[in-house]
Design an enzyme around this catalytic site. Structure first.
Site, PDB file in Angstrom:
ATOM      1  N   PRO A 166      54.011 -98.573  33.056  1.00 44.10           N
ATOM      2  CA  PRO A 166      53.952 -99.510  33.877  1.00 44.10           C
ATOM      3  C   PRO A 166      54.907 -99.333  35.454  1.00 44.10           C
ATOM      4  O   PRO A 166      55.844 -98.533  35.452  1.00 44.10           O
ATOM      5  CB  PRO A 166      54.960-100.475  33.143  1.00 44.10           C
ATOM      6  CG  PRO A 166      55.959 -99.749  32.318  1.00 44.10           C
ATOM      7  CD  PRO A 166      55.333 -98.378  32.363  1.00 44.10           C
TER       8      PRO A 166
ATOM      9  N   TYR B 290      66.251 -90.393  34.128  1.00 45.72           N
ATOM     10  CA  TYR B 290      65.494 -91.354  33.343  1.00 45.72           C
ATOM     11  C   TYR B 290      63.969 -90.966  33.361  1.00 45.72           C
ATOM     12  O   TYR B 290      63.404 -91.096  32.187  1.00 45.72           O
ATOM     13  CB  TYR B 290      65.678 -92.833  33.555  1.00 45.72           C
ATOM     14  CG  TYR B 290      65.053 -93.370  34.664  1.00 45.72           C
ATOM     15  CD1 TYR B 290      65.994 -93.628  35.989  1.00 45.72           C
ATOM     16  CD2 TYR B 290      63.767 -93.680  34.733  1.00 45.72           C
ATOM     17  CE1 TYR B 290      65.388 -94.136  37.220  1.00 45.72           C
ATOM     18  CE2 TYR B 290      63.191 -94.149  36.025  1.00 45.72           C
ATOM     19  CZ  TYR B 290      63.972 -94.666  37.081  1.00 45.72           C
ATOM     20  OH  TYR B 290      63.590 -95.093  38.346  1.00 45.72           O
TER      21      TYR B 290
ATOM     22  N   LYS C 158      61.678 -90.230  29.899  1.00 45.88           N
ATOM     23  CA  LYS C 158      60.419 -90.897  29.665  1.00 45.88           C
ATOM     24  C   LYS C 158      59.296 -89.638  29.300  1.00 45.88           C
ATOM     25  O   LYS C 158      58.412 -90.070  28.526  1.00 45.88           O
ATOM     26  CB  LYS C 158      59.832 -91.720  31.048  1.00 45.88           C
ATOM     27  CG  LYS C 158      60.800 -92.799  31.057  1.00 45.88           C
ATOM     28  CD  LYS C 158      60.446 -93.634  32.533  1.00 45.88           C
ATOM     29  CE  LYS C 158      61.087 -94.821  32.575  1.00 45.88           C
ATOM     30  NZ  LYS C 158      60.876 -95.842  33.526  1.00 45.88           N
TER      31      LYS C 158
END
Length: 193
Positions: free
Chosen positions: A49, A22, A26
């Site tokens: 975040p 992942y 991103k």
């Protein structure tokens, strides 16, 4: 990479193995935002975040992020009267957590006040060990059983914290302490279960 993680560390080394799939997605999204900004003048901004939790996030004891997973396991144990819960790893890794309402406020501020090409880290600026976070959840949920740590399961990166100096320079600070945010999350989860 050096902690807290600066956006300058992106693309500088191999990805942490338990996060590689992942993280790659991103990073591709971030590259796309930067390309649109350069090619089309679009004010696209990448926000990064810290581990997000709060009302509305998925709660599953098996496939959620750490806070909703631990909270779901402990709530289930209270409901069923189980005398122990088993959590992954050793509990030693340190993580930075961001309450969903604080994240929303930070994103709005960044959209109003920031117009740069570099990504912006969004986090509380504090880290807690997984063990500390689990003990806090145990207290909030009212679970009295034993916490067992399964060290055959991966810990992941030893520390994940973000350099939030650029965000703080815009005047942002989280409104919720970890305890307050966990209490709000627990009350929402209890009401929606």
């Amino acid at each position: 990479c050096p902690q807290p993680m600066s956006v300058d560390s992106l693309w500088t080394g191999p990805l942490e193995p338990t996060s590689a799939a992942y993280a790659t997605a991103k990073l591709a999204g971030m590259a796309l935002c930067q390309a649109y900004r350069r090619q089309h003048g679009a004010n696209f901004i990448t926000a990064i975040p810290a581990d997000v939790f709060g009302p509305g996030v998925p709660f599953s004891s098996e496939d959620s992020h750490v806070i909703p997973s631990v909270m779901a396991k402990m709530c289930d144990a209270v409901r069923t009267g189980c005398d122990h819960v088993t959590l992954w790893g050793t509990g030693a890794p340190r993580r930075e957590f961001t309450f969903v309402d604080d994240l929303a406020e930070a994103c709005l501020l960044v959209m109003r006040e920031y117009n740069g090409d570099a990504p912006v880290n969004i986090g509380s600026g504090e880290t807690f060990s997984i063990r500390e976070m689990a003990e806090l959840i145990r207290d909030i949920v009212g679970y009295r059983g034993e916490i067992r740590w399964d060290s055959t399961r991966p810990d992941g990166a030893p520390v994940k914290s973000l350099d939030t100096v650029p965000l703080r320079a815009l005047g942002w600070r989280p409104r919720h302490s970890l305890r307050q945010a966990l209490e709000l999350t627990f009350h929402w989860h209890s009401a929606s279960s």
